[in-house]
Design a protein around this motif. Sequence first.
Motif, PDB file in Angstrom:
ATOM      1  N   LEU A 196       0.752  -1.224  -0.006  1.00 57.79           N
ATOM      2  CA  LEU A 196       0.188  -0.029   0.015  1.00 57.79           C
ATOM      3  C   LEU A 196       0.997   1.012  -0.151  1.00 57.79           C
ATOM      4  CD1 LEU A 196      -2.959   1.205   0.352  1.00 57.79           C
ATOM      5  CD2 LEU A 196      -2.837   0.919   2.580  1.00 57.79           C
ATOM      6  N   GLU A 197       0.779   2.134  -0.894  1.00 60.05           N
ATOM      7  CA  GLU A 197       1.721   3.126  -1.034  1.00 60.05           C
ATOM      8  C   GLU A 197       1.463   4.155   0.001  1.00 60.05           C
ATOM      9  OE1 GLU A 197       2.537   6.625  -4.471  1.00 60.05           O
ATOM     10  OE2 GLU A 197       0.672   5.858  -4.193  1.00 60.05           O
ATOM     11  N   ILE A 226     -10.948   3.546  -0.603  1.00 57.28           N
ATOM     12  CA  ILE A 226     -11.126   3.637  -2.050  1.00 57.28           C
ATOM     13  C   ILE A 226     -10.418   4.573  -2.814  1.00 57.28           C
ATOM     14  CG2 ILE A 226     -12.898   4.244  -3.616  1.00 57.28           C
ATOM     15  CD1 ILE A 226     -14.790   2.841  -2.186  1.00 57.28           C
ATOM     16  N   GLY A 227      -9.573   4.244  -3.627  1.00 57.65           N
ATOM     17  CA  GLY A 227      -8.614   5.359  -4.361  1.00 57.65           C
ATOM     18  C   GLY A 227      -7.194   5.111  -4.011  1.00 57.65           C
ATOM     19  N   ASP A 228      -6.784   4.326  -2.968  1.00 55.21           N
ATOM     20  CA  ASP A 228      -5.404   3.814  -2.646  1.00 55.21           C
ATOM     21  C   ASP A 228      -4.830   3.346  -3.793  1.00 55.21           C
ATOM     22  OD1 ASP A 228      -5.627   5.292  -0.172  1.00 55.21           O
ATOM     23  OD2 ASP A 228      -5.975   3.334   1.010  1.00 55.21           O
ATOM     24  N   ARG A 229      -3.643   3.538  -3.879  1.00 50.37           N
ATOM     25  CA  ARG A 229      -2.676   2.942  -4.871  1.00 50.37           C
ATOM     26  C   ARG A 229      -1.989   1.851  -4.303  1.00 50.37           C
ATOM     27  NH1 ARG A 229       0.563   5.915  -9.464  1.00 50.37           N
ATOM     28  NH2 ARG A 229       2.104   6.251  -7.422  1.00 50.37           N
ATOM     29  N   PHE A 230      -1.608   0.635  -5.037  1.00 47.19           N
ATOM     30  CA  PHE A 230      -0.826  -0.243  -4.724  1.00 47.19           C
ATOM     31  C   PHE A 230       0.409  -0.416  -5.754  1.00 47.19           C
ATOM     32  CE2 PHE A 230      -4.382  -1.663  -2.202  1.00 47.19           C
ATOM     33  CZ  PHE A 230      -3.625  -2.277  -1.103  1.00 47.19           C
ATOM     34  N   LEU A 231       1.753  -0.409  -4.954  1.00 45.55           N
ATOM     35  CA  LEU A 231       2.907  -0.435  -5.985  1.00 45.55           C
ATOM     36  C   LEU A 231       3.377  -1.841  -5.895  1.00 45.55           C
ATOM     37  CD1 LEU A 231       4.690   2.754  -5.099  1.00 45.55           C
ATOM     38  CD2 LEU A 231       2.618   2.577  -6.565  1.00 45.55           C
ATOM     39  N   THR A 232       4.552  -2.436  -6.653  1.00 44.98           N
ATOM     40  CA  THR A 232       4.876  -3.499  -6.204  1.00 44.98           C
ATOM     41  C   THR A 232       6.136  -3.556  -5.100  1.00 44.98           C
ATOM     42  OG1 THR A 232       6.817  -2.904  -7.946  1.00 44.98           O
ATOM     43  CG2 THR A 232       5.244  -4.248  -8.943  1.00 44.98           C
ATOM     44  N   SER A 233       5.950  -4.438  -4.347  1.00 47.69           N
ATOM     45  CA  SER A 233       6.998  -4.448  -3.219  1.00 47.69           C
ATOM     46  C   SER A 233       8.139  -4.811  -3.386  1.00 47.69           C
ATOM     47  CB  SER A 233       6.117  -5.505  -2.446  1.00 47.69           C
ATOM     48  OG  SER A 233       5.903  -6.766  -2.637  1.00 47.69           O
ATOM     49  N   GLY A 234       8.495  -5.746  -4.657  1.00 44.43           N
ATOM     50  CA  GLY A 234       9.638  -6.338  -4.768  1.00 44.43           C
ATOM     51  C   GLY A 234      10.192  -7.735  -4.480  1.00 44.43           C
ATOM     52  N   PRO A 244       3.799   1.237 -10.075  1.00 42.69           N
ATOM     53  CA  PRO A 244       2.369   1.050 -10.038  1.00 42.69           C
ATOM     54  C   PRO A 244       1.664   0.034 -10.479  1.00 42.69           C
ATOM     55  CG  PRO A 244       3.172   3.233 -10.744  1.00 42.69           C
ATOM     56  CD  PRO A 244       4.226   2.253 -10.835  1.00 42.69           C
ATOM     57  N   VAL A 245       0.774  -0.434  -9.945  1.00 42.52           N
ATOM     58  CA  VAL A 245      -0.155  -1.815 -10.142  1.00 42.52           C
ATOM     59  C   VAL A 245      -1.505  -1.525 -10.319  1.00 42.52           C
ATOM     60  CG1 VAL A 245      -0.612  -4.133  -9.643  1.00 42.52           C
ATOM     61  CG2 VAL A 245       1.713  -3.060  -8.918  1.00 42.52           C
ATOM     62  N   ALA A 246      -2.203  -1.009  -9.220  1.00 41.26           N
ATOM     63  CA  ALA A 246      -3.603  -0.956  -9.296  1.00 41.26           C
ATOM     64  C   ALA A 246      -4.027   0.042  -8.114  1.00 41.26           C
ATOM     65  CB  ALA A 246      -4.219  -2.327  -8.911  1.00 41.26           C
ATOM     66  N   ARG A 247      -5.308   0.371  -8.302  1.00 39.65           N
ATOM     67  CA  ARG A 247      -5.841   1.452  -7.370  1.00 39.65           C
ATOM     68  C   ARG A 247      -7.211   0.779  -6.853  1.00 39.65           C
ATOM     69  NH1 ARG A 247      -6.262   5.213 -10.560  1.00 39.65           N
ATOM     70  NH2 ARG A 247      -4.572   6.386  -9.919  1.00 39.65           N
ATOM     71  N   VAL A 248      -7.365   0.846  -5.634  1.00 39.44           N
ATOM     72  CA  VAL A 248      -8.784   0.284  -4.927  1.00 39.44           C
ATOM     73  C   VAL A 248      -9.865   1.067  -5.608  1.00 39.44           C
ATOM     74  CG1 VAL A 248      -9.988   0.042  -2.783  1.00 39.44           C
ATOM     75  CG2 VAL A 248      -7.622  -0.012  -2.816  1.00 39.44           C
ATOM     76  N   LEU A 261      -3.716  -0.240 -12.857  1.00 36.51           N
ATOM     77  CA  LEU A 261      -3.412   1.198 -13.570  1.00 36.51           C
ATOM     78  C   LEU A 261      -2.994   1.063 -15.155  1.00 36.51           C
ATOM     79  CD1 LEU A 261      -1.739   2.597 -10.685  1.00 36.51           C
ATOM     80  CD2 LEU A 261      -3.925   3.248 -11.308  1.00 36.51           C
ATOM     81  N   GLY A 262      -2.192   0.035 -15.488  1.00 38.95           N
ATOM     82  CA  GLY A 262      -2.123  -0.260 -16.779  1.00 38.95           C
ATOM     83  C   GLY A 262      -2.974  -0.049 -17.718  1.00 38.95           C
ATOM     84  N   LEU A 263      -2.980   0.415 -18.830  1.00 39.04           N
ATOM     85  CA  LEU A 263      -3.821   0.603 -19.854  1.00 39.04           C
ATOM     86  C   LEU A 263      -4.173  -0.701 -20.627  1.00 39.04           C
ATOM     87  CD1 LEU A 263      -3.055   4.327 -21.215  1.00 39.04           C
ATOM     88  CD2 LEU A 263      -4.575   3.732 -19.460  1.00 39.04           C
ATOM     89  N   LEU A 264      -4.720  -1.802 -20.041  1.00 39.79           N
ATOM     90  CA  LEU A 264      -4.575  -3.191 -20.576  1.00 39.79           C
ATOM     91  C   LEU A 264      -5.543  -3.210 -21.672  1.00 39.79           C
ATOM     92  CD1 LEU A 264      -4.704  -5.342 -17.282  1.00 39.79           C
ATOM     93  CD2 LEU A 264      -2.689  -4.128 -18.538  1.00 39.79           C
ATOM     94  N   ASP A 265      -6.620  -2.430 -21.673  1.00 41.64           N
ATOM     95  CA  ASP A 265      -7.628  -2.474 -22.742  1.00 41.64           C
ATOM     96  C   ASP A 265      -7.178  -1.841 -23.966  1.00 41.64           C
ATOM     97  OD1 ASP A 265      -8.012  -0.251 -21.482  1.00 41.64           O
ATOM     98  OD2 ASP A 265     -10.007  -0.150 -21.653  1.00 41.64           O
ATOM     99  N   LYS A 266      -6.172  -1.045 -23.994  1.00 41.36           N
ATOM    100  CA  LYS A 266      -5.925  -0.355 -25.223  1.00 41.36           C
ATOM    101  C   LYS A 266      -4.346  -0.314 -25.241  1.00 41.36           C
ATOM    102  CE  LYS A 266      -7.561   3.882 -22.626  1.00 41.36           C
ATOM    103  NZ  LYS A 266      -8.213   4.921 -22.785  1.00 41.36           N
TER     104      LYS A 266
END
Length: 292
Positions: A196-197, A226-234, A244-248, A261-266
């Motif tokens: 959790l960032e 809601i809105g919290d960002r999660f980053l890779t922990s390593g 950056p990975v995802a947002r709640v 957070l990645g634009l996976l659909d485009k």
Amino acid sequence: MATRLQSANFSGSGTRRSNRGRDALWLYLVISIVFLGMEVVSSAIPSQVRAYAGDVVSPVLTLLEKPVRAVQSGLERVVGVSDIYLENETLKDENARLKQWREAAMQLSRENEQLRTILKVPKREVTPAATARVIGVGGGAFERSILIGAGSRDNVRYNLPVVDSEGLVGRVLHVGFLSSRVLLVTDLNSRVPVRLERSGELAIAEGQNEVFMRLRFFPEEADIRIGDRFLTSGHGGVFPPDIPVARVSNIDADIITLEPLGLLDKLNYVRVMDYQAVPDDVELLEAEQSNE
């Protein structure tokens, strides 16, 4: 006597003007009735008269419109100059604030480098192995993956992390000579160690073969909003930290839904990161040698 004559002249002229006005009124009324009658019987004369009237009036209106447009243009220029002045003042203030932030960032960067040197902390900058275009999309009930135009010829290897401009996309699953298949973070077989960032709590972001991911194995006392960002922990050695990975996006009892957070659909272009995790025992050995 002269006064009476003048009064008589004035009254006579007034009577004549009144008569002329009544005559003109009756004339206009008759003309209107005539044109109305022609319009009712579908005569083409009224339309032709309107067309001729338009032809006659058009140059006059055009001539009268020029000074109006000139005045309007001048007013717009004055207003534009005023807006530019206000915008310029705003930009000056923003520029001054950005200069302050730049100085603060440079100072923090210098302090960070000094602390890294003192503590002998290795740098964690990850260079890209390849930048590739997405040439195919794999999808279905049991798969979320993409095909990219880079392979072993471009130094792409198995399990290398893949990112786009916004965040983590996935990891390399199969490597060919000219192309590779990337397992997306939304795939059911994807597990990403995250933190959790805002507070640093650790968890796992799991793919669900859907648009969203799910957060698992997070501490019960964790304050997640809601809105919290999660980053890779390593952790785990596959992904470097702080990507950056995802947002709640939703919290329903114990089920926390994450939006990638990645634009996976485009996706159009992605970057394969040349990341090789160093085992913990090797890091400790290097640290001991450097201290000696």
